[in-house]
Design a protein around this motif. Sequence first.
Motif, PDB file in Angstrom:
ATOM      1  N   LYS A   1       0.970  -1.302   0.101  1.00 46.29           N
ATOM      2  CA  LYS A   1       0.000   0.102  -0.075  1.00 46.29           C
ATOM      3  C   LYS A   1       0.853   1.306  -0.021  1.00 46.29           C
ATOM      4  O   LYS A   1       0.514   2.319  -0.596  1.00 46.29           O
ATOM      5  CB  LYS A   1      -0.857  -0.200   1.317  1.00 46.29           C
TER       6      LYS A   1
ATOM      7  N   LEU B   1       5.200   6.496  -8.038  1.00 48.03           N
ATOM      8  CA  LEU B   1       4.132   5.878  -8.966  1.00 48.03           C
ATOM      9  C   LEU B   1       2.934   6.993  -9.203  1.00 48.03           C
ATOM     10  O   LEU B   1       2.462   6.908 -10.385  1.00 48.03           O
ATOM     11  CB  LEU B   1       3.510   4.763  -8.287  1.00 48.03           C
ATOM     12  N   LYS B   2       2.647   8.036  -8.389  1.00 51.62           N
ATOM     13  CA  LYS B   2       1.555   8.617  -8.621  1.00 51.62           C
ATOM     14  C   LYS B   2       2.009  10.012  -9.565  1.00 51.62           C
ATOM     15  O   LYS B   2       1.327  10.369 -10.229  1.00 51.62           O
ATOM     16  CB  LYS B   2       1.197   9.440  -7.317  1.00 51.62           C
ATOM     17  N   GLN B   3       3.432  10.023  -9.523  1.00 50.71           N
ATOM     18  CA  GLN B   3       3.979  11.222 -10.275  1.00 50.71           C
ATOM     19  C   GLN B   3       5.040  10.977 -11.035  1.00 50.71           C
ATOM     20  O   GLN B   3       6.491  11.429 -10.727  1.00 50.71           O
ATOM     21  CB  GLN B   3       4.331  12.303  -9.460  1.00 50.71           C
TER      22      GLN B   3
ATOM     23  N   GLU C   1       2.149   1.776  -3.519  1.00 50.61           N
ATOM     24  CA  GLU C   1       0.893   2.198  -4.514  1.00 50.61           C
ATOM     25  C   GLU C   1       0.635   3.714  -4.243  1.00 50.61           C
ATOM     26  O   GLU C   1       0.477   4.577  -5.175  1.00 50.61           O
ATOM     27  CB  GLU C   1      -0.258   1.340  -4.200  1.00 50.61           C
ATOM     28  N   ASN C   2       0.763   4.065  -2.902  1.00 52.40           N
ATOM     29  CA  ASN C   2       0.775   5.486  -2.793  1.00 52.40           C
ATOM     30  C   ASN C   2       1.753   6.307  -2.805  1.00 52.40           C
ATOM     31  O   ASN C   2       1.820   7.429  -2.160  1.00 52.40           O
ATOM     32  CB  ASN C   2       0.108   5.638  -1.348  1.00 52.40           C
ATOM     33  N   SER C   3       2.883   5.841  -3.161  1.00 53.29           N
ATOM     34  CA  SER C   3       4.329   6.553  -3.186  1.00 53.29           C
ATOM     35  C   SER C   3       4.247   7.685  -4.502  1.00 53.29           C
ATOM     36  O   SER C   3       3.515   7.695  -5.592  1.00 53.29           O
ATOM     37  CB  SER C   3       5.425   5.649  -3.482  1.00 53.29           C
ATOM     38  N   TYR C   4       4.996   8.699  -4.306  1.00 50.33           N
ATOM     39  CA  TYR C   4       5.196   9.727  -5.213  1.00 50.33           C
ATOM     40  C   TYR C   4       5.697   9.320  -6.365  1.00 50.33           C
ATOM     41  O   TYR C   4       5.151   9.723  -7.581  1.00 50.33           O
ATOM     42  CB  TYR C   4       6.182  10.755  -4.427  1.00 50.33           C
TER      43      TYR C   4
END
Length: 426
Positions: free
Chosen positions: A295, A303-305, A298-301
Motif C-alpha cells: 500500500k 508511482l503517482k507522479q 502504491e501511494n508513493s510519489y
Amino acid sequence: MNVEYLTVSALSKYLKFIMDDNPYLNQIYIKGEISNFKAHTRGHYYFTLKDENSRINAVMFSYQASSLKFLPQDGMKVLIRGKVTVYELGGNYQLYVDEMIEDGIGNLYIAYEQLKKKLESEGLFDKKYKKALPKIPKTIGIVTASTGAAIKDILTTIKRRYPICTTILFPSLVQGGGATKDIVSKIELANTYKDIDVLIVGRGGGSIEDLWAFNEEEVARAIFNSRIPIISAVGHEVDFTIADFVADLRAPTPTAAAELAVPDVVSILNLLENMRVRSTNVIKSIIQNNYNILKKIENSYVLKQPMAVYEIKEQRLDNLMDRLNKTIQNICDGYKIKLFNLKNSYVLNNPAMLYKFKQQELTSLITKLEVLNPVNTISRGYAILKQDNKIISSVKGIKKNDIINISLRDGTLISKVVEVKNEKEF
C-alpha cells in the motif's frame, strides 16, 4: 588363720573391673541367633544370643537401638559389635550391644559396597558415559518378568501417555538362581534390534536378596556396554542397586521409568497446538506487513507522479553537464595560458644565452671536481697511506713493523713501520 571374706557385691565389682580392663572384651564381634527378645517400653532391647552350645544375655540400649533399620525377632541371625562386662546386680556377665545387622544381609551389603567402589573407580558411573534418551521414541524395549506388577505398570503407563509407541518385551528372570545370566542375555539380545530407542531394565521392589541380581557385576557391565540407552527401574523409591548407578537414567519405580521413557501425548498435542497458533500468527503478521508495504508503494510519489521524477532527473543531468563543460573549459584555458607564456619566454627567444649559461655552470662543476681530485693533491707533494687497502688517517691502530702502502704521484712505496709516535710526543 585369719581369713577375710568378700561380700558378693565386692566380688561382682572385682570381676567387673577385671573384665572392663580387658581390651579384648571392650570391643568384640560376635554372631548368633536371637531368642527371648523383649522390647522395653523405654526403647531398650533385651534378648539372649545363642548358638548350638552356648548362650549369653544381651542388652541394646535405646540410643543404639534407635538407629536400627529393622526390628529384631526371635530366630533372627545377627552380627553384633559390642562389649562384655559383669552385671553387678545379677552377678552374671552379659553382652552390651553397640551395633547389630542381620547376618547374611551384612555380607551382601559388604559385597555391594565393594563392587560399587570397584566399578566407580573404573568410571562406569561417570556422567560423560551417560547416553541421552530420545525425546520422541518409536520403540521401547523392556527387560523384566513377563508376569507381575512391574510389566503391567510399564505397559499401562506407556499406553496411557504415548499409545503410538511400540513395546517389545524381553521376558527375564529377575531373582533367584539364573537371574543374573538371564538379564545379561536379554540386554544383549535387545541390542541386536536396530529399531529399539530406549530399554527399560527392572522389576518391582523386594528384599535385598530379591533385588540382588541387579547388584551383580555381569549385569552392571551389560548395562554399561549397551548401545541402547537404558533406564534402570529396580525396586520402590528407596531401593538403590548397582544397576541404578550404571544406567543412563535411574527411575524410582517401573511406572516412573515408563513416564521417563515416553512423552505425554497430551503435552505433545498441546505443544503442537501452541506451535500452530504461533506459526499462524507469524504468517498473518508477515502478510499484513507485506500488505502495508504494498500500500505504501502504491501511494508513493514515484508511482503517482512518474514524469515529475523524470523531470527532476533531467534537470539534474543538465546541471551535471554544465559543470562538466565548465570544468573542461577551465582546463583548456589553463593550458592556453601556459602555452602562451612558454612561447614568449626568454629562453625560447634567446637560445644562445641559455647555452652560454649552461656552459658556465659546467665549467664551475669541473673546477670543483678538480679541487677534490686526490691525484692533484698527490702532485703537490702529498701521499696517500693505506693498510690492507684501507686509507690510514690516524696513527691509532698502527703498530711497529706493520706493512703500509704509500701512494705517490708516480708510484707506490711498500714500507715497514719503524716507530709510532703520537701527536703529543712531538
